[in-house]
Motif scaffolding. Structure first.
Motif, PDB file in Angstrom:
ATOM      1  N   MET A   1     -11.126  15.907   1.374  1.00 52.47           N
ATOM      2  CA  MET A   1     -10.197  15.460   0.349  1.00 52.47           C
ATOM      3  C   MET A   1     -10.619  14.148  -0.280  1.00 52.47           C
ATOM      4  SD  MET A   1      -6.520  16.337   2.115  1.00 52.47           S
ATOM      5  CE  MET A   1      -5.609  15.616   0.750  1.00 52.47           C
ATOM      6  N   ASP A   2     -11.161  13.215   0.554  1.00 49.84           N
ATOM      7  CA  ASP A   2     -11.375  11.879   0.003  1.00 49.84           C
ATOM      8  C   ASP A   2     -12.459  11.084   0.718  1.00 49.84           C
ATOM      9  OD1 ASP A   2     -10.746  10.013  -1.937  1.00 49.84           O
ATOM     10  OD2 ASP A   2      -9.327   8.943  -0.678  1.00 49.84           O
ATOM     11  N   SER A   3     -13.315  11.751   1.482  1.00 51.97           N
ATOM     12  CA  SER A   3     -14.363  11.038   2.213  1.00 51.97           C
ATOM     13  C   SER A   3     -15.714  11.273   1.549  1.00 51.97           C
ATOM     14  CB  SER A   3     -14.420  11.515   3.671  1.00 51.97           C
ATOM     15  OG  SER A   3     -13.219  11.228   4.348  1.00 51.97           O
ATOM     16  N   SER A   4     -16.666  10.431   1.927  1.00 52.53           N
ATOM     17  CA  SER A   4     -18.019  10.598   1.406  1.00 52.53           C
ATOM     18  C   SER A   4     -18.644  11.859   1.991  1.00 52.53           C
ATOM     19  CB  SER A   4     -18.873   9.373   1.763  1.00 52.53           C
ATOM     20  OG  SER A   4     -18.955   9.221   3.173  1.00 52.53           O
ATOM     21  N   LEU A   5     -19.644  12.390   1.278  1.00 57.63           N
ATOM     22  CA  LEU A   5     -20.280  13.630   1.703  1.00 57.63           C
ATOM     23  C   LEU A   5     -20.888  13.526   3.100  1.00 57.63           C
ATOM     24  CD1 LEU A   5     -21.093  16.508   1.046  1.00 57.63           C
ATOM     25  CD2 LEU A   5     -23.128  15.609  -0.125  1.00 57.63           C
ATOM     26  N   PRO A   6     -21.577  12.434   3.474  1.00 60.61           N
ATOM     27  CA  PRO A   6     -22.115  12.351   4.837  1.00 60.61           C
ATOM     28  C   PRO A   6     -21.027  12.464   5.907  1.00 60.61           C
ATOM     29  CG  PRO A   6     -23.139  10.691   3.453  1.00 60.61           C
ATOM     30  CD  PRO A   6     -22.032  11.287   2.645  1.00 60.61           C
ATOM     31  N   ILE A   7     -19.850  11.890   5.657  1.00 64.51           N
ATOM     32  CA  ILE A   7     -18.770  11.987   6.638  1.00 64.51           C
ATOM     33  C   ILE A   7     -18.277  13.420   6.746  1.00 64.51           C
ATOM     34  CG2 ILE A   7     -16.362  11.336   7.067  1.00 64.51           C
ATOM     35  CD1 ILE A   7     -17.003   8.551   6.140  1.00 64.51           C
ATOM     36  N   VAL A   8     -18.126  14.106   5.619  1.00 65.54           N
ATOM     37  CA  VAL A   8     -17.685  15.504   5.648  1.00 65.54           C
ATOM     38  C   VAL A   8     -18.672  16.359   6.428  1.00 65.54           C
ATOM     39  CG1 VAL A   8     -17.170  17.536   4.250  1.00 65.54           C
ATOM     40  CG2 VAL A   8     -16.445  15.268   3.467  1.00 65.54           C
ATOM     41  N   LEU A   9     -19.962  16.197   6.125  1.00 66.23           N
ATOM     42  CA  LEU A   9     -20.986  16.971   6.838  1.00 66.23           C
ATOM     43  C   LEU A   9     -20.999  16.622   8.322  1.00 66.23           C
ATOM     44  CD1 LEU A   9     -23.928  16.803   4.260  1.00 66.23           C
ATOM     45  CD2 LEU A   9     -22.384  18.718   4.705  1.00 66.23           C
ATOM     46  N   GLY A  10     -20.794  15.352   8.638  1.00 61.64           N
ATOM     47  CA  GLY A  10     -20.756  14.937  10.041  1.00 61.64           C
ATOM     48  C   GLY A  10     -19.623  15.604  10.797  1.00 61.64           C
ATOM     49  N   PHE A  11     -18.459  15.716  10.177  1.00 57.83           N
ATOM     50  CA  PHE A  11     -17.327  16.371  10.833  1.00 57.83           C
ATOM     51  C   PHE A  11     -17.564  17.874  10.967  1.00 57.83           C
ATOM     52  CE2 PHE A  11     -14.570  12.631   9.735  1.00 57.83           C
ATOM     53  CZ  PHE A  11     -14.249  12.328  11.045  1.00 57.83           C
ATOM     54  N   ILE A  12     -18.199  18.482   9.973  1.00 50.03           N
ATOM     55  CA  ILE A  12     -18.499  19.913  10.084  1.00 50.03           C
ATOM     56  C   ILE A  12     -19.426  20.173  11.268  1.00 50.03           C
ATOM     57  CG2 ILE A  12     -19.677  21.849   8.970  1.00 50.03           C
ATOM     58  CD1 ILE A  12     -18.686  20.785   6.295  1.00 50.03           C
ATOM     59  N   VAL A  13     -20.477  19.369  11.376  1.00 51.64           N
ATOM     60  CA  VAL A  13     -21.425  19.535  12.480  1.00 51.64           C
ATOM     61  C   VAL A  13     -20.734  19.270  13.815  1.00 51.64           C
ATOM     62  CG1 VAL A  13     -23.527  18.614  13.526  1.00 51.64           C
ATOM     63  CG2 VAL A  13     -23.433  19.005  11.051  1.00 51.64           C
ATOM     64  N   THR A  14     -19.926  18.200  13.881  1.00 53.75           N
ATOM     65  CA  THR A  14     -19.220  17.877  15.130  1.00 53.75           C
ATOM     66  C   THR A  14     -18.290  19.004  15.540  1.00 53.75           C
ATOM     67  OG1 THR A  14     -19.305  15.519  14.592  1.00 53.75           O
ATOM     68  CG2 THR A  14     -17.695  16.218  16.245  1.00 53.75           C
ATOM     69  N   ALA A  15     -17.540  19.536  14.566  1.00 51.97           N
ATOM     70  CA  ALA A  15     -16.626  20.636  14.867  1.00 51.97           C
ATOM     71  C   ALA A  15     -17.383  21.863  15.356  1.00 51.97           C
ATOM     72  CB  ALA A  15     -15.797  20.980  13.629  1.00 51.97           C
ATOM     73  N   ALA A  16     -18.523  22.153  14.709  1.00 51.06           N
ATOM     74  CA  ALA A  16     -19.315  23.318  15.117  1.00 51.06           C
ATOM     75  C   ALA A  16     -19.840  23.152  16.538  1.00 51.06           C
ATOM     76  CB  ALA A  16     -20.468  23.527  14.135  1.00 51.06           C
ATOM     77  N   VAL A  17     -20.293  21.959  16.882  1.00 51.25           N
ATOM     78  CA  VAL A  17     -20.799  21.704  18.236  1.00 51.25           C
ATOM     79  C   VAL A  17     -19.684  21.863  19.263  1.00 51.25           C
ATOM     80  CG1 VAL A  17     -21.728  19.932  19.772  1.00 51.25           C
ATOM     81  CG2 VAL A  17     -22.690  20.226  17.477  1.00 51.25           C
ATOM     82  N   LEU A  18     -18.517  21.301  18.969  1.00 47.92           N
ATOM     83  CA  LEU A  18     -17.387  21.411  19.903  1.00 47.92           C
ATOM     84  C   LEU A  18     -16.953  22.862  20.074  1.00 47.92           C
ATOM     85  CD1 LEU A  18     -15.265  18.309  18.819  1.00 47.92           C
ATOM     86  CD2 LEU A  18     -16.658  18.560  20.883  1.00 47.92           C
TER      87      LEU A  18
ATOM     88  N   ARG B   1       0.828  -1.198   0.000  1.00 48.37           N
ATOM     89  CA  ARG B   1       0.000   0.000   0.000  1.00 48.37           C
ATOM     90  C   ARG B   1       0.862   1.247   0.000  1.00 48.37           C
ATOM     91  NH1 ARG B   1      -4.657  -0.995   4.560  1.00 48.37           N
ATOM     92  NH2 ARG B   1      -5.013  -3.206   4.198  1.00 48.37           N
ATOM     93  N   LYS B   2       0.285   2.333  -0.465  1.00 51.28           N
ATOM     94  CA  LYS B   2       0.929   3.630  -0.400  1.00 51.28           C
ATOM     95  C   LYS B   2       0.022   4.588   0.335  1.00 51.28           C
ATOM     96  CE  LYS B   2       3.505   3.081  -4.734  1.00 51.28           C
ATOM     97  NZ  LYS B   2       3.755   3.652  -6.086  1.00 51.28           N
ATOM     98  N   PHE B   3       0.615   5.563   0.999  1.00 53.77           N
ATOM     99  CA  PHE B   3      -0.172   6.579   1.677  1.00 53.77           C
ATOM    100  C   PHE B   3      -0.986   7.361   0.646  1.00 53.77           C
ATOM    101  CE2 PHE B   3       3.227   5.963   4.828  1.00 53.77           C
ATOM    102  CZ  PHE B   3       2.471   5.862   5.993  1.00 53.77           C
ATOM    103  N   ASP B   4      -2.263   7.564   0.910  1.00 61.75           N
ATOM    104  CA  ASP B   4      -3.039   8.474   0.083  1.00 61.75           C
ATOM    105  C   ASP B   4      -2.963   9.867   0.705  1.00 61.75           C
ATOM    106  OD1 ASP B   4      -4.583   8.127   2.295  1.00 61.75           O
ATOM    107  OD2 ASP B   4      -6.406   7.552   1.236  1.00 61.75           O
ATOM    108  N   GLN B   5      -3.463  10.860  -0.027  1.00 59.83           N
ATOM    109  CA  GLN B   5      -3.304  12.240   0.419  1.00 59.83           C
ATOM    110  C   GLN B   5      -4.024  12.503   1.748  1.00 59.83           C
ATOM    111  OE1 GLN B   5      -1.258  14.492  -1.041  1.00 59.83           O
ATOM    112  NE2 GLN B   5      -0.661  12.717  -2.253  1.00 59.83           N
ATOM    113  N   ARG B   6      -5.202  11.920   1.909  1.00 64.56           N
ATOM    114  CA  ARG B   6      -5.941  12.146   3.151  1.00 64.56           C
ATOM    115  C   ARG B   6      -5.192  11.572   4.344  1.00 64.56           C
ATOM    116  NH1 ARG B   6     -11.749   9.386   3.924  1.00 64.56           N
ATOM    117  NH2 ARG B   6     -10.403   7.561   4.036  1.00 64.56           N
ATOM    118  N   THR B   7      -4.644  10.367   4.192  1.00 61.91           N
ATOM    119  CA  THR B   7      -3.915   9.743   5.295  1.00 61.91           C
ATOM    120  C   THR B   7      -2.641  10.517   5.612  1.00 61.91           C
ATOM    121  OG1 THR B   7      -4.784   7.590   4.583  1.00 61.91           O
ATOM    122  CG2 THR B   7      -2.932   7.569   6.107  1.00 61.91           C
ATOM    123  N   ILE B   8      -1.976  11.023   4.579  1.00 61.33           N
ATOM    124  CA  ILE B   8      -0.791  11.857   4.817  1.00 61.33           C
ATOM    125  C   ILE B   8      -1.171  13.087   5.632  1.00 61.33           C
ATOM    126  CG2 ILE B   8       0.926  13.335   3.700  1.00 61.33           C
ATOM    127  CD1 ILE B   8       1.011  11.322   1.410  1.00 61.33           C
ATOM    128  N   GLY B   9      -2.311  13.696   5.298  1.00 53.71           N
ATOM    129  CA  GLY B   9      -2.774  14.857   6.054  1.00 53.71           C
ATOM    130  C   GLY B   9      -3.067  14.521   7.498  1.00 53.71           C
TER     131      GLY B   9
END
Length: 376
Positions: free
Chosen positions: A121-138, A18-26
């Motif tokens: 960068m490389d996740s599904s839209l529900p995951i991106v939205l979930g992280f946005i909401v989680t970050a906003a709540v925190l 395997r090789k590191f993808d850009q998201r994992t490198i980040g």
């Protein structure tokens, strides 16, 4: 926005090959970048509120474990990314709560912006939205606890939310634009740029499904070759721009005449190849005649058509059986002979025939050079 992980890698837990993808490198960069900050907090007793140093130690241990897992896995799946990143977001929020200085706390809180941006960068839209909401709540929780006034709450919270939204929006926009360019390139690689019909590669890529559908339904595969009559003379008389325009019109006439599941390709300068499914030789004849009539009535040109139909059987082991490209070349050559006969009998007509059943096996698609499509 879905990550595609090779089948061989799913569920193996092994990183070989395997090789590191850009998201994992980040993710790895953010984890390793947080470690020095945690160490500075540990060696500065006044940096953390009294009695809460253990929280920073726990966050440091989690960060080290997360970095080790990331290095081991190399390519984080969506679920792995979500688990590690959610824990990291809790660590950022926890650090912002236990830091003594308010300015440093709000600076650390801005680090929450990294996770939604990495997800984009490389996740599904529900995951991106979930992280946005989680970050906003925190952000709201931390700012509410730490803010000493409504103004501080509004300014600190607003700045942190903007820091989350803007990078995520930019990454999402760039990713969508890149995806659109890739899709456009993929379409161009299988289509003719003038007529938007399939090219040779597109015809080969799509033929497998048509051949198997015909075999499953007990129907015949029809291969037709369509050539514009006296096209050189048309170009000489009306100009090449008019010639290009009439090729586009002919393509539309053919596409609206053939059955819905048919494949229409521009195989040469003024030559088209068609794969269709038919019930019998009579149906093939009607289709070929309909193409001649449609072009003659809908454009300023006429075409001649040669076509053959055959029963198709797929074989998986017999090496002497033709591959799909070889079989298509054979059917095209037989249809081409009938096309020459139609030309010899006066043009603007069709000649068709049923041929012996054919067998083919799945195989690689070799490079094929499209016919030159010289005037006939």
């Amino acid at each position: 926005m879905t990550e595609h992980v090779p089948t061989a890698e799913r569920g193996t837990g092994r990183s070989a090959g395997r090789k590191f993808d850009q998201r994992t490198i980040g993710v790895l960069a953010s984890e390793t970048g947080a470690i020095p900050l945690i160490i500075l907090g540990l060696v500065s007793p006044t940096f953390v509120k009294p009695g809460l140093m253990w929280v920073l130690v726990l966050i440091g241990v989690y960060t080290l474990v997360s970095a080790a897992i990331t290095v081991r896995v190399k390519r984080l799946s969506d679920s792995g990314f979500a688990i590690l990143s959610f824990g990291g977001m809790l660590g950022v929020a926890g650090s912002a709560l236990i830091i003594t200085d308010d300015g440093s706390a709000f600076a650390v809180l801005v680090l929450l912006a990294a996770i939604p941006a990495l997800a984009a960068m490389d996740s599904s839209l529900p995951i991106v939205l979930g992280f946005i909401v989680t970050a906003a709540v925190l952000v709201c929780v931390v700012v509410t606890v730490r803010a000493t006034s409504v103004t501080a709450w509004a300014v600190g919270g607003g700045a942190a939310l903007l820091a989350i939204m803007v990078p995520t929006y930019l990454v999402t926009s760039l990713r969508r634009r890149l995806t659109a360019l890739i899709d456009q390139h993929s379409r161009l690689s299988v289509t003719d740029p003038l007529t938007s019909a399939l090219n040779r590669r597109g015809l080969l890529d799509s033929a497998v499904h048509l051949f198997r559908s015909a075999a499953d339904a007990g129907r015949l595969v029809a291969s037709l070759v369509v050539d514009v009559d006296n096209f050189k003379r048309y170009n000489d008389t009306h100009g090449h721009s008019a010639g290009d325009a009439v090729l586009v019109e002919i393509t539309r006439s053919i596409e609206t005449t053939v059955p819905p599941d048919s494949l229409v390709a521009r195989s040469g300068g003024e030559e088209f190849a068609i794969l269709a499914v038919t019930d019998d030789a009579a149906g093939l004849g009607r289709l070929a005649d309909d193409i001649c009539v449609a072009v003659a009535t809908g454009t300023d040109a006429t075409v001649s058509v040669g076509g053959v139909c055959t029963a198709i059987t797929e074989c998986t082991s017999a090496t002497e059986v033709r591959t799909l490209p070889e079989l298509m070349d054979q059917l095209s050559a037989q249809a081409d002979q009938l096309l020459y006969a139609a030309k010899a009998m006066g043009r603007n007509r069709a000649e068709t025939a049923a041929v012996a059943p054919s067998h083919w096996r799945a195989g690689p698609h070799p490079s094929h050079t499209a016919p030159s499509g010289g005037s006939r």
